[in-house]
Structure formats: structure tokens, C-alpha cells
Scaffold this motif. Structure first.
Motif, PDB file in Angstrom:
ATOM      1  N   ASP A  75      25.504 -41.236  -5.458  1.00 33.35           N
ATOM      2  CA  ASP A  75      25.328 -39.998  -4.682  1.00 33.35           C
ATOM      3  C   ASP A  75      23.974 -40.064  -3.974  1.00 33.35           C
ATOM      4  O   ASP A  75      22.916 -39.805  -4.547  1.00 33.35           O
ATOM      5  N   ALA A  76      24.012 -40.421  -2.713  1.00 28.54           N
ATOM      6  CA  ALA A  76      22.767 -40.590  -1.951  1.00 28.54           C
ATOM      7  C   ALA A  76      22.112 -39.248  -1.638  1.00 28.54           C
ATOM      8  O   ALA A  76      20.887 -39.185  -1.417  1.00 28.54           O
ATOM      9  N   SER A  77      22.875 -38.162  -1.639  1.00 30.54           N
ATOM     10  CA  SER A  77      22.298 -36.857  -1.293  1.00 30.54           C
ATOM     11  C   SER A  77      21.383 -36.348  -2.417  1.00 30.54           C
ATOM     12  O   SER A  77      20.450 -35.601  -2.164  1.00 30.54           O
ATOM     13  N   ALA A  78      21.621 -36.796  -3.653  1.00 35.53           N
ATOM     14  CA  ALA A  78      20.807 -36.318  -4.781  1.00 35.53           C
ATOM     15  C   ALA A  78      19.507 -37.108  -4.882  1.00 35.53           C
ATOM     16  O   ALA A  78      18.418 -36.536  -5.032  1.00 35.53           O
ATOM     17  N   ASP A  79      19.630 -38.437  -4.832  1.00 35.47           N
ATOM     18  CA  ASP A  79      18.439 -39.276  -4.970  1.00 35.47           C
ATOM     19  C   ASP A  79      18.654 -40.499  -4.083  1.00 35.47           C
ATOM     20  O   ASP A  79      19.351 -41.456  -4.473  1.00 35.47           O
TER      21      ASP A  79
ATOM     22  N   ALA B 145      32.790 -48.749   2.257  1.00 38.43           N
ATOM     23  CA  ALA B 145      32.705 -47.278   2.198  1.00 38.43           C
ATOM     24  C   ALA B 145      31.461 -46.839   1.425  1.00 38.43           C
ATOM     25  O   ALA B 145      30.742 -45.893   1.821  1.00 38.43           O
ATOM     26  N   ILE B 146      31.134 -47.505   0.295  1.00 34.23           N
ATOM     27  CA  ILE B 146      29.927 -47.174  -0.479  1.00 34.23           C
ATOM     28  C   ILE B 146      28.685 -47.469   0.345  1.00 34.23           C
ATOM     29  O   ILE B 146      27.733 -46.660   0.409  1.00 34.23           O
ATOM     30  N   GLU B 147      28.707 -48.649   1.004  1.00 26.75           N
ATOM     31  CA  GLU B 147      27.549 -49.020   1.814  1.00 26.75           C
ATOM     32  C   GLU B 147      27.333 -48.006   2.948  1.00 26.75           C
ATOM     33  O   GLU B 147      26.189 -47.638   3.266  1.00 26.75           O
ATOM     34  N   LYS B 148      28.394 -47.517   3.548  1.00 25.96           N
ATOM     35  CA  LYS B 148      28.276 -46.565   4.659  1.00 25.96           C
ATOM     36  C   LYS B 148      27.683 -45.220   4.193  1.00 25.96           C
ATOM     37  O   LYS B 148      26.857 -44.604   4.889  1.00 25.96           O
ATOM     38  N   SER B 149      28.139 -44.762   3.019  1.00 29.68           N
ATOM     39  CA  SER B 149      27.621 -43.473   2.539  1.00 29.68           C
ATOM     40  C   SER B 149      26.112 -43.533   2.318  1.00 29.68           C
ATOM     41  O   SER B 149      25.376 -42.596   2.649  1.00 29.68           O
ATOM     42  N   VAL B 150      25.596 -44.638   1.760  1.00 25.85           N
ATOM     43  CA  VAL B 150      24.158 -44.781   1.527  1.00 25.85           C
ATOM     44  C   VAL B 150      23.424 -44.924   2.861  1.00 25.85           C
ATOM     45  O   VAL B 150      22.365 -44.334   3.082  1.00 25.85           O
ATOM     46  N   ARG B 151      23.999 -45.697   3.787  1.00 28.62           N
ATOM     47  CA  ARG B 151      23.352 -45.892   5.080  1.00 28.62           C
ATOM     48  C   ARG B 151      23.275 -44.585   5.870  1.00 28.62           C
ATOM     49  O   ARG B 151      22.253 -44.294   6.518  1.00 28.62           O
ATOM     50  N   ASP B 152      24.327 -43.794   5.812  1.00 29.01           N
ATOM     51  CA  ASP B 152      24.298 -42.493   6.508  1.00 29.01           C
ATOM     52  C   ASP B 152      23.205 -41.577   5.934  1.00 29.01           C
ATOM     53  O   ASP B 152      22.521 -40.850   6.675  1.00 29.01           O
ATOM     54  N   ALA B 153      23.038 -41.601   4.612  1.00 29.29           N
ATOM     55  CA  ALA B 153      21.997 -40.771   3.987  1.00 29.29           C
ATOM     56  C   ALA B 153      20.608 -41.216   4.421  1.00 29.29           C
ATOM     57  O   ALA B 153      19.707 -40.388   4.684  1.00 29.29           O
ATOM     58  N   VAL B 154      20.398 -42.506   4.526  1.00 31.32           N
ATOM     59  CA  VAL B 154      19.097 -43.029   4.959  1.00 31.32           C
ATOM     60  C   VAL B 154      18.817 -42.609   6.395  1.00 31.32           C
ATOM     61  O   VAL B 154      17.696 -42.191   6.750  1.00 31.32           O
ATOM     62  N   ASP B 155      19.826 -42.710   7.247  1.00 31.21           N
ATOM     63  CA  ASP B 155      19.647 -42.345   8.662  1.00 31.21           C
ATOM     64  C   ASP B 155      19.324 -40.842   8.792  1.00 31.21           C
ATOM     65  O   ASP B 155      18.474 -40.441   9.603  1.00 31.21           O
ATOM     66  N   ALA B 156      19.994 -40.033   8.011  1.00 25.25           N
ATOM     67  CA  ALA B 156      19.740 -38.568   8.089  1.00 25.25           C
ATOM     68  C   ALA B 156      18.317 -38.231   7.670  1.00 25.25           C
ATOM     69  O   ALA B 156      17.650 -37.405   8.295  1.00 25.25           O
ATOM     70  N   GLN B 157      17.820 -38.862   6.606  1.00 18.70           N
ATOM     71  CA  GLN B 157      16.457 -38.614   6.156  1.00 18.70           C
ATOM     72  C   GLN B 157      15.449 -39.038   7.217  1.00 18.70           C
ATOM     73  O   GLN B 157      14.438 -38.344   7.465  1.00 18.70           O
ATOM     74  N   TRP B 158      15.714 -40.120   7.869  1.00 22.24           N
ATOM     75  CA  TRP B 158      14.758 -40.597   8.880  1.00 22.24           C
ATOM     76  C   TRP B 158      14.699 -39.635  10.054  1.00 22.24           C
ATOM     77  O   TRP B 158      13.632 -39.359  10.589  1.00 22.24           O
TER      78      TRP B 158
ATOM     79  N   VAL C 186      15.989 -30.591  14.218  1.00 17.14           N
ATOM     80  CA  VAL C 186      15.103 -31.039  13.141  1.00 17.14           C
ATOM     81  C   VAL C 186      15.384 -30.252  11.877  1.00 17.14           C
ATOM     82  O   VAL C 186      15.402 -30.775  10.760  1.00 17.14           O
ATOM     83  N   GLY C 187      15.700 -28.941  12.039  1.00 13.75           N
ATOM     84  CA  GLY C 187      15.974 -28.111  10.873  1.00 13.75           C
ATOM     85  C   GLY C 187      17.247 -28.510  10.154  1.00 13.75           C
ATOM     86  O   GLY C 187      17.336 -28.480   8.922  1.00 13.75           O
ATOM     87  N   GLU C 188      18.234 -28.957  10.890  1.00 15.84           N
ATOM     88  CA  GLU C 188      19.497 -29.383  10.247  1.00 15.84           C
ATOM     89  C   GLU C 188      19.316 -30.631   9.424  1.00 15.84           C
ATOM     90  O   GLU C 188      19.957 -30.835   8.403  1.00 15.84           O
ATOM     91  N   LEU C 189      18.430 -31.527   9.873  1.00 17.99           N
ATOM     92  CA  LEU C 189      18.215 -32.758   9.108  1.00 17.99           C
ATOM     93  C   LEU C 189      17.470 -32.490   7.822  1.00 17.99           C
ATOM     94  O   LEU C 189      17.553 -33.235   6.868  1.00 17.99           O
TER      95      LEU C 189
END
Length: 513
Positions: free
Chosen positions: A400-404, A439-452, A510-513
Motif C-alpha cells: 500500500d503505497a498510499s500509507a507508507d 500492476a504492483i510496479e505501476k501502483s508504487v510508481r503512481d504513488a511516487v509521481d503523485a508525491q513529487w 497543488v492542493g489535490e496532490l
């Protein structure tokens, strides 16, 4: 029987016997003429006959032998058909002789008393259209017995003529010989020592002679037709043999057909000798030509098979050299190429070809058996790898990339290292397993992109710039209003509103991210 003086007479046997032997007119004529003399010199007690020999004496058949004019055993009748031969042989039909039908009839014994007499002194007379004629003298009994004796001799002569008639009607024998026999009887008839209807016998002989001439002509025509038909058939056979000899390549069938032609050839007879010899030379030459071409064909075939044997021996050697290879893909392709070359090499001699193929296939079997064994082991390894990857997906599928985000990224790296270490999986499972990993790799990559994007300084700076522009245009609008420039004030307020919207949009992103 003896005469009144006690002297034995030659006629004693013939007058006492009424058996079928009396039909032999020659023997009786000889006996009747023995001791005979002219009527002037007849001695008492001795029967005499006319000095002229009886026609039946020279032409009568031998007792127990074949009848005159009867067909020889196994011979062809002049008007009959040729013996049928094998397939395709000529079967000429009988040719009509156009001879008037002469139907032989077994006539009852004649009545000599109607056509002659025997005087008391034994003198025998026959009555013809030319008058009475003395035919002999009878001294072996009374006049009635003498009359019966000469009547039986007449019946024998009539029977002999009937045989000629029957021969002519049946078409048996030689018509020329029949005519000759009839002419001989006709010549001796005027002096025949018989009592009966001589004129009727003469008329019958005349008819036989005439019809014999017609039958002889018809027989010659039929013989010519048979010769022409047989010649034509041999010409057909010779032409067929020539065609086979020059063109045919169906060696077995053609050889059998040439033997059939020869068998039929032997059954066709009656062809002119010179023509037959010429036709035989054509057939013989055609057969020699065929045998020469067939021999050359099989000689070439032997050479080709010898070359094929040598080539296949080389292929077997190469196949045996490849049989121990473990380079599965290229070696399998090499074996396919060898098989193509094997088929192109042609056939070797049967025994050698079978043995070479057995060796070639054995080398193939060794290689492919080893490859199949290795493939089985590989498949087992791939199945084990697939099971291990299934376990990895089950273990790391809950990231779960959204948690940690940092822990998720570390877990993904660990999963990828272990995934690569497991190796290949069966082809049919590869797409499913790889898809689940992606699919697992994509979920983690999407979380990284959102944080950036949420922490991007450039986005925050743009939002601040947009606010500054809003303030500038509002200030311009206030100044224009104060100066009484309503139009300029309105334009400035519109631009301020546009920049405000852009600033709000940037701040919202910026607020949505």
C-alpha cells in the motif's frame, strides 16, 4: 460253294455272305473278275465278268479304314473357321461355297430286276439308255442269285458315290480330290460290272463333278480371305510391338504384352512365307529394341541408385555426428535439413536403402530422445519457478503505497530481486504472472509521481506569480477609476479576473496532490 462239276469258285464267299463287307466293291470286283473271260470263252462252272475292271475295285475303301473323303483327325474343314487363338486373334468366319445342296441319303437296296437280267446260261445284262450291255457271267448259282449279286455291286457303287456327295455337302476333304475321284468313277461307269440304274449314277457323278469345281473355287477364296485376315492380324501385332519397342516405358506391362503377342503369333498360320518372314523380322526387331531400351534404363537406374547409396551413407555419418549434440535448436534445424537432402538423394538399392534409413533414423532418435528428456526437465523447472512467483505475488500483492511510500518502494525492490532470481516460467503462464507484477510496479510508481507533484517548487511559484498579477491588474483598475477612465478600469478588472482563475487552478492542483 462249288459249281456242278465240284470246282470251287471265287464268288462262293460273296454270294453266301450278306454282311457289311460286301459294301467294299473293290474286293468283290476283284473276286468276280478272277478266272473271268469274255462271253465267248466262258468255261462251264466258272463265273465270268466283263473284261473292263469295275470302277469300284480301284476306289473302294479299305475294310476298317476311314471312309474316302472323310476329314483327317484334327484337320480343319475347308469351309470351317480357324482355331480361335488367345485375346485379339483372328477368328475368320466360314465362307459360303455357294454349292447347291447335295443331300446324301441311305437308299434302300435297289431292284436289279428293273435294270437288267441274268440269262439261264449265266450271262448278265444291264439296261441303259443306250440299250443292253453285257456285264459278266454268273456260274455260281441260279439266275436270281446272280441278279442279286450284281445288284449288290450296284448298291456298293451307289454308296461310294453317296460318300463323295456327303463329303462335298459337309465341305470336308479336298474338293479337287473329290472331283478326281468322281471323274475316275465316271470313266469306269460304262464298263462297270453292276446291274442297276447306271444312268442315275452317271447323272449323280456329273453333279458331283460340277459342284466340286464350284467348291474348289470357294475353298480357294476362303483360303485367300483367311490368309488376308491372318496377315492383317500379324501386321497389327507387329505394329503394336514396334510401338512398344520404341515408346513404352511401362517395362513390366510392356514385357508381358510382348510375350502375349508372341503366344498369339504362334497360333496364326496360313500366312505367305515371305510376308510372314518380313513381319517376324519387324516383331523381332521391335522386341530387341525394347529389350535394349529396358536394359539401358535399368543400367542407368543401377548407377543412380549406387550414387544415392553413397550420398545417403554420407548423410548417415553426419547424422550420427549430430546425435550427441545438446545445442537443441540449431541441431534440430540441422536434422531437418538432412532429411530434405535424404529425400532429394533418391532411392538406393532396396536392401541398402532400408539399412541406411534405419541407421539415419536411429541417429535422429538418439538426439530427439535426449532433447525431449532435457525439455521435460526444463518444463519441471519452469513449473517450479511459476509456483515460486505465484508465492511472491501472494506475499507482495498487498503493498500500500498510499500509507507508507518509502516502505512500499523498498518492498517492490525486494520483490523484483526475488522475481528475477526465480528464472523462466512456462510460456502459457508467463503473460499472467508478468501482468500481475506490472500492476504492483505501476501502483508504487503512481504513488511516487503523485508525491513529487505535491512537493514541486515550480508549481507553488507559478501559483504565487498568478496572485501577483491579479494584484497588479486590480491596482491598475483602481487608478483608472480614480482618473475617470472607466473603460481602462474595466479592461484591467477583466484581466485581473483571468489571472485570478489561473491562480486558483494552480493552487487547486497543488492542493489535490
Amino acid at each position: 460253294m462249288t459249281d456242278p462239276s465240284g470246282t470251287s469258285t471265287p464268288e462262293s464267299t460273296s454270294t453266301e455272305s450278306t454282311s457289311a463287307s460286301e459294301s467294299t466293291s473293290a474286293s468283290e470286283g476283284a473276286r468276280a473278275s478272277e478266272g473271268a473271260s469274255a462271253p465267248e470263252s466262258t468255261s462251264a462252272g466258272t463265273p465270268t465278268s466283263s473284261p473292263s475292271p469295275d470302277a469300284s475295285e480301284s476306289g473302294a475303301p479299305k475294310p476298317g479304314g476311314p471312309k474316302p473323303g472323310a476329314p483327317k483327325p484334327g484337320g480343319l474343314r475347308p469351309g470351317g473357321s480357324a482355331t480361335p487363338g488367345p485375346r485379339g486373334s483372328v477368328k475368320p468366319h466360314p465362307v459360303s461355297s455357294h454349292v447347291a445342296s447335295v443331300t446324301p441319303a441311305v437308299a434302300p437296296p435297289s431292284d436289279p430286276s428293273k435294270f437288267g437280267r441274268v440269262d439261264e446260261d449265266g450271262t448278265a445284262w444291264v439296261t441303259t439308255a443306250d440299250g443292253d450291255r453285257q456285264v459278266g457271267s454268273w456260274q455260281a448259282g441260279d439266275a436270281a442269285e446272280g441278279l442279286a449279286h450284281f445288284g449288290r455291286r450296284y448298291d456298293d457303287l451307289s454308296t461310294e458315290i453317296a460318300l463323295l456327295e456327303a463329303r462335298l455337302t459337309a465341305g470336308s476333304g479336298d474338293a479337287k480330290k473329290t472331283k478326281t475321284a468322281a471323274e475316275t468313277l465316271a470313266e469306269t461307269l460304262p464298263n462297270a460290272a453292276v446291274i442297276g440304274d447306271i444312268d442315275a449314277l452317271a447323272a449323280r457323278l456329273t453333279l458331283v463333278i460340277e459342284h466340286s469345281e464350284t467348291a474348289a473355287i470357294a475353298a480357294r477364296q476362303e483360303k485367300e480371305q483367311e490368309r488376308a485376315a491372318h496377315t492383317a492380324r500379324k501386321e497389327e501385332l507387329a505394329a503394336e510391338a514396334e510401338q512398344i519397342g520404341s515408346d513404352s516405358t511401362q517395362w513390366k506391362h510392356a514385357g508381358d504384352r510382348l510375350r502375349e503377342i508372341l503366344d498369339e503369333w504362334k497360333t496364326i498360320r496360313g500366312v505367305d512365307r515371305k510376308v510372314d518372314d518380313a513381319l517376324w523380322k519387324r516383331y523381332s526387331k521391335a522386341r530387341e529394341n525394347f529389350n535394349r531400351r529396358r536394359g539401358a534404363h535399368f543400367a542407368d537406374l543401377d548407377r543412380e541408385r549406387g550414387a544415392a547409396k553413397t550420398r545417403k551413407e554420407e548423410l548417415v555419418t553426419r547424422a550420427e555426428g549430430l546425435s550427441s549434440s545438446t545445442d537443441w535448436g540449431p541441431t534440430a534445424a540441422a536434422f531437418r535439413d538432412l532429411l530434405v537432402e535424404w529425400k532429394a538423394a533418391g532411392r538406393a538399392p532396396r536392401d541398402a536403402d532400408d539399412a541406411l534409413w534405419k541407421d539415419f533414423k536411429a541417429a535422429q532418435d538418439v538426439f530427439f530422445a535426449a532433447r525431449n528428456s532435457a525439455t521435460h526437465e526444463r518444463d519441471a523447472e519452469f513449473d517450479s519457478n511459476a509456483e515460486a512467483k505465484e508465492a511472491l505475488l501472494a506475499k507482495y500483492g498487498s503493498i500500500d503505497a498510499s500509507a507508507d511510500l518509502d516502505a512500499a518502494r523498498a518492498a517492490l525492490r525486494d520483490l523484483q530481486e526475488k522475481w528475477d532470481a526465480q528464472g523462466k516460467v512456462p510460456r502459457e503462464k508467463m503473460q499472467d504472472l508478468e501482468g500481475r507484477l506490472r500492476a504492483i510496479e505501476k501502483s508504487v510508481r503512481d504513488a511516487v509521481d503523485a508525491q513529487w507533484r505535491r512537493t514541486d517548487p515550480e508549481a507553488l511559484a507559478r501559483a504565487a506569480q498568478f496572485r501577483e498579477r491579479v494584484a497588479q491588474f486590480e491596482e491598475q483598475a483602481a487608478k483608472a477609476t480614480a482618473a475617470g477612465k472607466d473603460k481602462d478600469a474595466k479592461r484591467a478588472l477583466d484581466q485581473a479576473q483571468q489571472w485570478r482563475e489561473w491562480a486558483e487552478a494552480a493552487e487547486g492542483a497543488v492542493g489535490e496532490l
